[in-house]
Design a protein around this motif. Sequence first.
Motif, mmCIF file in Angstrom:
data_model
loop_
_atom_site.group_PDB
_atom_site.id
_atom_site.type_symbol
_atom_site.label_atom_id
_atom_site.label_comp_id
_atom_site.label_asym_id
_atom_site.label_seq_id
_atom_site.Cartn_x
_atom_site.Cartn_y
_atom_site.Cartn_z
ATOM 1 N N ALA A 18 6.128 6.149 -28.342
ATOM 2 C CA ALA A 18 5.734 6.013 -26.941
ATOM 3 C C ALA A 18 6.795 5.238 -26.167
ATOM 4 O O ALA A 18 7.636 4.555 -26.748
ATOM 5 C CB ALA A 18 4.382 5.306 -26.849
ATOM 6 N N GLY A 45 -3.224 9.446 -25.701
ATOM 7 C CA GLY A 45 -2.406 10.622 -26.012
ATOM 8 C C GLY A 45 -0.930 10.389 -25.903
ATOM 9 O O GLY A 45 -0.167 11.311 -25.587
ATOM 10 N N LEU A 46 -0.482 9.158 -26.167
ATOM 11 C CA LEU A 46 0.926 8.811 -25.979
ATOM 12 C C LEU A 46 1.712 8.685 -27.278
ATOM 13 O O LEU A 46 2.844 8.219 -27.274
ATOM 14 C CB LEU A 46 1.024 7.494 -25.202
ATOM 15 N N SER A 48 2.069 11.365 -29.476
ATOM 16 C CA SER A 48 2.288 12.698 -30.034
ATOM 17 C C SER A 48 3.718 13.193 -29.922
ATOM 18 O O SER A 48 4.093 14.163 -30.574
ATOM 19 C CB SER A 48 1.370 13.714 -29.349
ATOM 20 N N ALA A 49 4.542 12.560 -29.082
ATOM 21 C CA ALA A 49 5.901 13.070 -28.862
ATOM 22 C C ALA A 49 6.699 13.148 -30.150
ATOM 23 O O ALA A 49 7.359 14.140 -30.443
ATOM 24 C CB ALA A 49 6.628 12.187 -27.844
ATOM 25 N N ASP A 181 7.297 11.764 -21.907
ATOM 26 C CA ASP A 181 6.098 11.953 -21.090
ATOM 27 C C ASP A 181 5.809 13.440 -20.889
ATOM 28 O O ASP A 181 4.647 13.879 -20.926
ATOM 29 C CB ASP A 181 6.267 11.280 -19.729
ATOM 30 N N VAL A 184 4.286 15.036 -23.955
ATOM 31 C CA VAL A 184 2.845 14.778 -24.038
ATOM 32 C C VAL A 184 2.077 15.711 -23.101
ATOM 33 O O VAL A 184 1.045 16.282 -23.473
ATOM 34 C CB VAL A 184 2.544 13.301 -23.698
ATOM 35 N N LYS A 185 2.587 15.891 -21.889
ATOM 36 C CA LYS A 185 1.879 16.704 -20.897
ATOM 37 C C LYS A 185 1.894 18.189 -21.234
ATOM 38 O O LYS A 185 0.918 18.900 -20.991
ATOM 39 C CB LYS A 185 2.484 16.469 -19.511
#
Length: 220
Positions: A18, A45-46, A48-49, A181, A184-185
């Motif tokens: 994150a 949800g931060l 997962s990258a 970011d 994630v989106k």
Amino acid sequence: MADISASAVKALREKTGAGLMKCKEALIEADGNEERAVEVLRERGLTSARDKDSRIAAEGAVGSYIHMGGKVGVLVELNCQTDFVARGEEFQQLVKDIAMQIAAAEPRYVTREDVPAAEIEKEREIARAQAKNDPKNANKPDQVIDKIVEGRLNKYYEDFVLLDQPFVKDPARTVSELVADKVVKTGEKIKIRRFSRYKMGEGLQKREDDFGSEVAALLS
């Protein structure tokens, strides 16, 4: 409120992938407890990258940006996993933002790994010489000098490595954090593959002749 150290923020970032600011916020909310901070990031949800790093990103788009009335131009290739995401608003906006970043900040490389080892060593030698020649560092042990050198190398990366640069629209986060970011989106791996930056007249020898003298020479 717990006193959140930079090392704690860095450790959480390395563990979760994150962004630095998000890690700091999570640690503050968790009162400094790393395990709870990880849970906070997962809930948002931060984290997962990093999980998507091993996936193949073969789709994407080539974007462009022209600045200063045609004096500076950029081409950049960004990859993702599907054409659906590549055509989406989030990804297209990222392409534009990265192209603008390259035009404004003049990076030389995409990642730290792209910097030639010889160049890093040269910068390290210069930084060490500067540190040792600084009167403020007289009689300081080698460990302190080493930390100063690493700090100056990090500044070099911030200046010339695209992913390490502060994002021009929001200097509080880096380009790497901006990309994370969007990962994630969109739910897909996103990679900046390559770029080219063009500046009008760059590398050309400018004429230094005096126009008046040239005219006089022609008339004589």
